[in-house]
Design a protein around this motif. Sequence first.
Motif, short mmCIF file in Angstrom:
data_model
loop_
_atom_site.label_atom_id
_atom_site.label_comp_id
_atom_site.label_asym_id
_atom_site.label_seq_id
_atom_site.Cartn_x
_atom_site.Cartn_y
_atom_site.Cartn_z
N VAL A 167 0.58 -1.40 0.27
CA VAL A 167 -0.22 -0.20 -0.23
C VAL A 167 0.83 1.53 -0.05
CG1 VAL A 167 -2.04 1.28 1.50
CG2 VAL A 167 -1.79 -1.48 1.17
N GLU A 168 1.75 1.42 1.06
CA GLU A 168 2.79 2.27 1.08
C GLU A 168 3.19 2.39 -0.45
OE1 GLU A 168 5.89 3.93 4.05
OE2 GLU A 168 6.34 2.22 3.82
N ARG A 169 3.12 1.51 -0.64
CA ARG A 169 4.73 1.79 -2.34
C ARG A 169 3.56 2.78 -3.21
NH1 ARG A 169 8.51 -1.81 -4.65
NH2 ARG A 169 8.28 -3.73 -3.39
N TYR A 170 2.31 1.88 -3.22
CA TYR A 170 2.16 3.03 -4.86
C TYR A 170 1.35 3.78 -4.29
CZ TYR A 170 2.34 -1.77 -7.04
OH TYR A 170 2.45 -2.63 -8.01
N LEU A 171 0.46 3.85 -2.31
CA LEU A 171 0.17 5.31 -2.15
C LEU A 171 0.20 6.17 -1.45
CD1 LEU A 171 -4.37 3.83 -2.09
CD2 LEU A 171 -3.04 4.40 -4.08
N GLY A 172 1.72 6.11 -0.67
CA GLY A 172 2.48 7.00 0.01
C GLY A 172 2.00 5.89 1.04
N SER A 173 1.91 7.11 2.56
CA SER A 173 1.90 7.14 4.32
C SER A 173 0.52 7.46 3.77
CB SER A 173 3.16 7.11 4.45
OG SER A 173 3.57 8.84 4.50
N LYS A 174 0.05 8.23 3.66
CA LYS A 174 -0.94 8.95 3.97
C LYS A 174 -2.02 7.34 3.90
CE LYS A 174 -4.09 12.31 1.99
NZ LYS A 174 -4.63 12.96 1.41
N TYR A 175 -2.33 6.60 2.76
CA TYR A 175 -3.27 5.39 3.20
C TYR A 175 -2.83 4.55 3.44
CZ TYR A 175 -5.69 9.01 -0.01
OH TYR A 175 -6.00 10.45 -0.08
N LEU A 176 -1.20 4.69 4.55
CA LEU A 176 -1.12 3.07 5.36
C LEU A 176 -2.55 3.10 6.48
CD1 LEU A 176 2.70 3.93 5.56
CD2 LEU A 176 1.27 1.59 4.68
N ALA A 177 -3.28 1.92 6.80
CA ALA A 177 -3.84 1.98 8.15
C ALA A 177 -2.55 2.95 9.07
CB ALA A 177 -3.78 -0.04 8.07
N GLY A 178 -4.19 3.16 10.41
CA GLY A 178 -3.39 3.89 11.45
C GLY A 178 -2.82 2.98 12.41
N TRP A 179 -3.21 1.50 12.34
CA TRP A 179 -1.91 0.83 13.51
C TRP A 179 -0.53 0.84 12.58
CZ3 TRP A 179 0.29 -3.07 10.35
CH2 TRP A 179 -0.12 -3.84 9.25
N THR A 180 -0.22 1.20 11.56
CA THR A 180 1.00 1.07 11.18
C THR A 180 2.58 1.93 11.87
OG1 THR A 180 0.45 3.13 9.43
CG2 THR A 180 0.91 0.06 9.01
N LYS A 181 1.41 3.12 12.30
CA LYS A 181 2.33 4.34 12.69
C LYS A 181 1.98 4.66 14.82
CE LYS A 181 0.59 7.02 9.35
NZ LYS A 181 0.30 5.90 8.48
N LEU A 182 2.04 3.05 15.34
CA LEU A 182 1.36 3.23 16.70
C LEU A 182 2.75 2.64 17.38
CD1 LEU A 182 -1.00 0.04 16.81
CD2 LEU A 182 -1.57 3.17 17.79
N TYR A 183 3.75 2.74 17.14
CA TYR A 183 5.09 2.65 18.13
C TYR A 183 5.92 2.93 17.09
CZ TYR A 183 1.45 -0.76 20.42
OH TYR A 183 0.52 -1.13 20.54
N GLN A 184 6.63 3.54 18.09
CA GLN A 184 8.36 4.20 17.53
C GLN A 184 9.19 2.38 17.44
OE1 GLN A 184 9.45 7.18 16.19
NE2 GLN A 184 7.64 7.95 16.76
N LYS A 185 10.39 2.90 16.33
CA LYS A 185 11.23 1.11 16.09
C LYS A 185 11.78 1.16 17.06
CE LYS A 185 15.52 0.35 12.72
NZ LYS A 185 16.55 0.93 11.74
N ASP A 186 12.52 2.12 17.46
CA ASP A 186 13.41 1.06 19.37
C ASP A 186 12.19 0.46 20.27
OD1 ASP A 186 11.88 3.72 19.69
OD2 ASP A 186 13.31 4.39 21.79
N LYS A 187 10.62 1.33 20.16
CA LYS A 187 9.71 0.56 20.62
C LYS A 187 9.50 -0.77 20.21
CE LYS A 187 8.55 1.76 24.18
NZ LYS A 187 8.56 1.47 25.50
#
Length: 252
Positions: A167-187
């Motif tokens: 999804v990210e590849r074709y539409l960019g981060s704007k259209y990612l599901a909300g759960w993709t942004k819940l946590y930072q990499k270190d967490k």
Amino acid sequence: MGIISTDEWLKKDFNRPVQMMERLKGTFRNTVDGDVIYQHLLKHGMYSPNQRTKATWEFLQENDAWEKTQNLFTAYRKMWGGPDVPIYIFPLMSSVMWKKKNEKKSGVAFEDKLFLFYDMDINDKEMEAVLIHEYHHVCRLHHLDKDQKEFTLLDTMIMEGLAERTVERYLGSKYLAGWTKLYQKDKLQEFWSKHLEEKHSIKRTDPLHDVLLLGQKGYPHMLGYCSGFHLAGKSKKLSVKKSFIIRSEEFL
């Protein structure tokens, strides 16, 4: 195949979804009745009859959701060389759970079919996002030489991660599901060490599989989904077609 005329099914049986699901009995390998199918789909966002979901159905009709999805499916199937499968569209459940997620769409994929659930006011890009995600599942299931009963938690996590990275590849981060942004990499790295490193090989049939995948019973919310998205970040170097066949273990 492509889009099935579930808009016509809804005209006849909107208030009788279990009866409507009887039409699908022959599409499942194990013969199950309409109630079993409906209960399974409810877990993934299938509507319950009420005023809100009826208004959603009317909105989807007015906005040509079936035709738009058919056009998207035709384009991605050609691009990916994917299988021709039936697609069933229904209104999204109007429960508090879905409103809290602030999601306008959901879906569930099988190797030989997929279901899409759309909310009121869904826009064309959101339709495209869920079609990409779920059809990626269909293509990966189609290509993997592995019985789904043998899937591990890692397999499921990578399946979800790769689909959302596409999804990210074709539409960019704007259209990612909300759960993709819940946590930072270190967490997420901390979660992996604490919760998943010793358990990622459990089978899909293990009750703990869904608990870890969804982050239930005290585990971090959407643990498996988020970790799968993080692990699949390496897929940016892959073609989409390679992402259908790459083994899950290669992401560890």
